[in-house]
Design an enzyme around this catalytic site. Structure first.
Site: not given
Length: 475
Positions: A170, A409
């Site tokens: 993180h 995408d």
């Protein structure tokens, strides 16, 4: 595989970059994140790998391939190879191929489909064998004790699905940092590398001065937990860290959320609020809060703190993080709403949702972000400020809807599409798993899928999820 406690030797030719202040905090150091995207397509794994490696070699993006080290004072720093080679690659990569459909695989067959009403649909940890490669890192020590890049890519191929997993500490980035990474990866995949913009800040720290010049007090300063209060809270909740935590994924149809939102806005209008606005996230969190605290006595005055993680990028776009280039790092604050349990059950849903919306307006201003960051800077051990009291019940939300992860995408990598409706290359399911710190009552909202369904997950004490399932079944 990760048993060594001695850090590898430093490479003299590596470029050494100090950590940014708000990346090197105990909170972010405690999490190793795995994000699994499920595509109902056969994707070209080598194309995905090649394009992501090219991104890590692209101008300004080489920190993705940095190795983590500590300086002589114990501070974290990045060591970036001057050149990525076969021996020191820009990302960790693994690929597993199953010559079968996902529906025939004992674990992959359990990947959930959307539900027609709000429902608990799976335990995301059940897919650990799929999303975590053998020996995959589970703590910051695993990065410090091996010469591995920050970013990992793991792909699992079936004859009708592809699982694409990225994993990272993180300390590297937050949800919108991940979104910027995915956007750049997509451009590289599509052969549009010349359109990729280098991240803000280069090797420096754009937030180096954030929190050093507050012009007003934080609006919740008088409710800030002291070290004694934090210790009291810790003592009250320490057993949670040792109790068995159960992880679940919830699907909430968009039509259900929209109905809640219309109802809540109608309530506010009826009560005299002019032009009321509530986001889908406001009402989703308000609705979920009632479920998440339903095990508490409903008439109690016990404080519930809604601890909402949010991106600072919009607040800082006027000066420190101007629009135009992504910020691939951590720029997170917390907006807190304090309510007695009794209010959560006695007052209408619109009350809880409006309290969240008002807190975002009040505490999300540039001056309040400065005030919050000042409290964070002055805190002992770089722990973010907490508000409430020692006996409070805290729920943490992290809404990633703005990251629009379901719009990832990958159509440029599709070999064979198994999707219906012309959505080739878009994920149908996404989950996030964490190693290290398991935060009870912490709920990431993954976002809205391409059919309008919301997905959220989280850990709760053993038995509480069963109670929630019972309530959802009655709804």
């Amino acid at each position: 595989m990760f048993g060594r406690s001695v850090a590898p030797s430093k490479i003299p030719t590596d470029i050494v970059i100090p950590f940014r202040f708000f990346d090197d905090t105990p909170l972010w150091k405690a999490f190793i994140l795995y994000s699994m995207f499920v595509f109902d397509d056969v994707l070209d794994a080598e194309n995905l790998r090649d394009s992501l490696e090219k991104l890590a070699r692209h101008d300004g993006w080489n920190k993705l391939g940095a190795r983590l080290r500590k300086d002589n004072q114990g501070n974290l720093e990045y060591h970036v190879p001057t050149e990525f080679t076969e021996e020191r690659r820009p990302l960790t990569y693994s690929h597993i191929t199953h010559d079968m459909s996902a529906s025939d695989h004992p674990i992959a067959s359990k990947i959930p489909n959307p539900s027609s009403s709000p429902a608990v649909v799976c335990d995301p940890d059940d897919f650990r064998e799929l999303f975590r490669p053998e020996g995959g890192p589970i703590s910051l020590e695993d990065y410090l004790n091996r010469d591995i890049p920050q970013l990992g890519l793991h792909i699992v191929s079936f004859t009708d699905k592809t699982l694409v997993v990225i994993y990272w500490p993180h300390t590297l980035m937050d949800a919108l940092g991940k979104k910027a990474l995915m956007n750049a990866w997509i451009l590289m995949l599509q052969g549009r590398g010349d359109e990729i913009i280098p991240p803000q800040g280069g090797d420096g720290d754009p937030l180096a001065d954030l929190g050093k010049s507050p012009t007003e007090a934080h609006k919740l300063a008088n409710q800030r937990l002291s070290m004694f209060g934090l210790a009291h809270y810790g003592m009250n909740n320490v057993l949670d860290l040792f109790r068995t935590q159960e992880h679940r994924m919830v699907c909430v149809p968009g039509s259900f959320v929209e109905s809640l939102r219309n109802e809540a806005i109608g309530e506010l209008t009826a009560n005299g609020t002019e032009d009321p606005f509530l986001s889908e996230g406001d009402v989703l969190c308000a609705w979920w809060t009632r479920l998440a605290v339903s095990h508490l006595p409903h008439a109690t005055q016990k404080t519930v703190v809604l601890n909402n993680a949010y991106s600072l990028r919009k607040s800082l776009e006027t000066d420190l993080l101007p629009k135009g280039a992504p910020y691939v790092s951590n720029a997170i604050g917390f907006i807190n709403v304090l309510l007695p349990v009794q209010y959560i059950f006695e007052k209408p849903l619109s009350y809880i949702a409006a309290a969240t919306r008002n807190a975002i307006k009040e505490l999300g201003s540039r001056s309040q972000v400065e005030a919050f960051s000042a409290l964070w800077r002055e805190s002992s051990g770089k722990i973010p400020p907490f508000f409430g009291d020692g006996s409070m019940h805290m729920i943490t939300y992290s809404n990633w809807s703005k990251a629009k992860l379901f719009e990832t995408d990958f159509s440029a990598a599709v070999i064979k599409s198994c999707q219906e409706g012309g959505r080739s290359g878009l994920p149908t399911y996404i989950q996030n798993n964490q190693f290290g710190l398991v935060l009870p009552n912490g709920f990431p909202i993954i976002g809205k899928d391409n059919d309008g369904n919301f997905w959220l997950s989280g850990y709760m004490n053993k038995g509480l999820w069963g109670r929630i399932e019972e309530q959802l079944a009655k709804a």
